[in-house]
Design an enzyme around this catalytic site. Sequence first.
Site, PDB file in Angstrom:
ATOM      1  N   CYS A 113      46.998  42.453  47.198  1.00 15.89           N
ATOM      2  CA  CYS A 113      47.990  41.792  46.351  1.00 15.89           C
ATOM      3  C   CYS A 113      48.798  42.745  45.471  1.00 15.89           C
ATOM      4  O   CYS A 113      49.709  42.310  44.776  1.00 15.89           O
ATOM      5  CB  CYS A 113      47.304  40.726  45.497  1.00 15.89           C
ATOM      6  SG  CYS A 113      46.347  39.576  46.500  1.00 15.89           S
TER       7      CYS A 113
ATOM      8  N   HIS B 296      49.814  39.022  36.301  1.00 18.43           N
ATOM      9  CA  HIS B 296      49.349  38.803  37.679  1.00 18.43           C
ATOM     10  C   HIS B 296      48.941  37.337  37.798  1.00 18.43           C
ATOM     11  O   HIS B 296      49.333  36.664  38.744  1.00 18.43           O
ATOM     12  CB  HIS B 296      48.187  39.734  37.996  1.00 18.43           C
ATOM     13  CG  HIS B 296      47.698  39.610  39.402  1.00 18.43           C
ATOM     14  ND1 HIS B 296      48.520  39.776  40.496  1.00 18.43           N
ATOM     15  CD2 HIS B 296      46.469  39.317  39.904  1.00 18.43           C
ATOM     16  CE1 HIS B 296      47.830  39.602  41.607  1.00 18.43           C
ATOM     17  NE2 HIS B 296      46.575  39.318  41.276  1.00 18.43           N
TER      18      HIS B 296
ATOM     19  N   HIS C  92      50.775  32.193  44.874  1.00 15.68           N
ATOM     20  CA  HIS C  92      50.406  33.593  45.056  1.00 15.68           C
ATOM     21  C   HIS C  92      50.871  34.045  46.433  1.00 15.68           C
ATOM     22  O   HIS C  92      50.319  33.627  47.454  1.00 15.68           O
ATOM     23  CB  HIS C  92      48.898  33.774  44.907  1.00 15.68           C
ATOM     24  CG  HIS C  92      48.467  35.203  44.813  1.00 15.68           C
ATOM     25  ND1 HIS C  92      49.332  36.261  44.986  1.00 15.68           N
ATOM     26  CD2 HIS C  92      47.251  35.765  44.555  1.00 15.68           C
ATOM     27  CE1 HIS C  92      48.679  37.392  44.846  1.00 15.68           C
ATOM     28  NE2 HIS C  92      47.411  37.115  44.579  1.00 15.68           N
TER      29      HIS C  92
END
Length: 413
Positions: free
Chosen positions: A174, A307, A342
């Site tokens: 990620c 995040h 996400h």
Amino acid sequence: MILDAKSCVSTEKNMSSSVYIAGLGVISAIGNDVAEHLAAFEQEKAGMSDITMLNTIHHGELPVAEVKLSNDELAAITGLPANIGRTALLSAVAAKEALTDADIPNLDSLRTGFVSANSVGGMDKSEDFFIDFLKDNSKGKLRNVFDHECGSMTELVADQLGITDYMTTISTACSSSANAIFYAARLIKNDVLDVVIAGGADALTKFTLNGFNTLMILDKEFCKPFDEHREGLNLGEGAGYLVLVSDKVAATLKKPVYCKLSGYNNSNDAYHQTASSPDGTGSFLAMSGALQKSGLKPADIDYINLHGTGTPNNDSAEGTAIKRIFDPEYPPMSSTKSFTGHTLGASGGIEAVFSALAIKQRIIYPNLRFETRMNELPFEPEKHYLADQDINHVMSNSFGFGGNCTSLIFSRI
């Protein structure tokens, strides 16, 4: 990776003192270009919904944030064939927008690179192949899995953009596209390249949806990052790219740059294959290292793009690290994953675009669905869209599996 040997030669005299952001491109569940994203943020309109594009048993069970265009529609926009991996199609849309936005004079005469990130490659095409193959191993077309690997996505789009000087692929979960941007900046600062289109893309696949579901970190409702009662993340898809340029190129541009990339750092605490360290060691090292690189103090940061996945472990670790660095004065912060979901390997690039826009447009994004402050933290994210803000420095966090953590800092010129 393609690179002319003579272009590797670097001298202190030729090094670019700063790296500027000249163009932006993005596609996600909330829009197909930069303008549509800005409108969605202002209207506080999220992109999560029931699954419509992906062929999965989880229809009606797990919300996702899908790009609202079919592969045929993406192919029509990009000029690429519709039968290639969806990741490449998404990548081409955003990369083209970024390059067009930058509008760099005499681009053909400059050393130009494409540094692109993803984590699933052409996995969607492999999944389609095995549906037929597992029923009958004489069935299925092997040409459909030819572009399975991550690097093929980069090559397809680089060819479409006409970039031949340099290209490479980064895949660090990620934090992938944040690391692509980080690496692109170093290529420019060390006089290897003049211009780099950097960022990343990822499409939703059954592999990722089933994998994250097995980890039991998906929320069956719309995610609520940094909320005490958060229950997990919603997966999304999309692509985000920046066009980074040197001092020399910036001086030739027809319009002002968005900002500069003033700080960046990657750290790996190697705590666990998927979980963040409870004390946020990797997050702390990434943020503090980026601050050191930029020469800024914590008090100089005007907004943090978190995040903020919405999982109990991740938000707690990131929040603990933020407390360690910023206490007792905290800048405004929010997780734009509450809009886009996400997007995995694309998230760092997409959120870098949002960070540059926050500076240029003087805005702070809301953290949708936030209600209750986390018990262990003395701060909470912004709940509403804020305009006309004094924003000079933005920190963008991207923390990946395996402890691979990256923070970028964007600064007003």
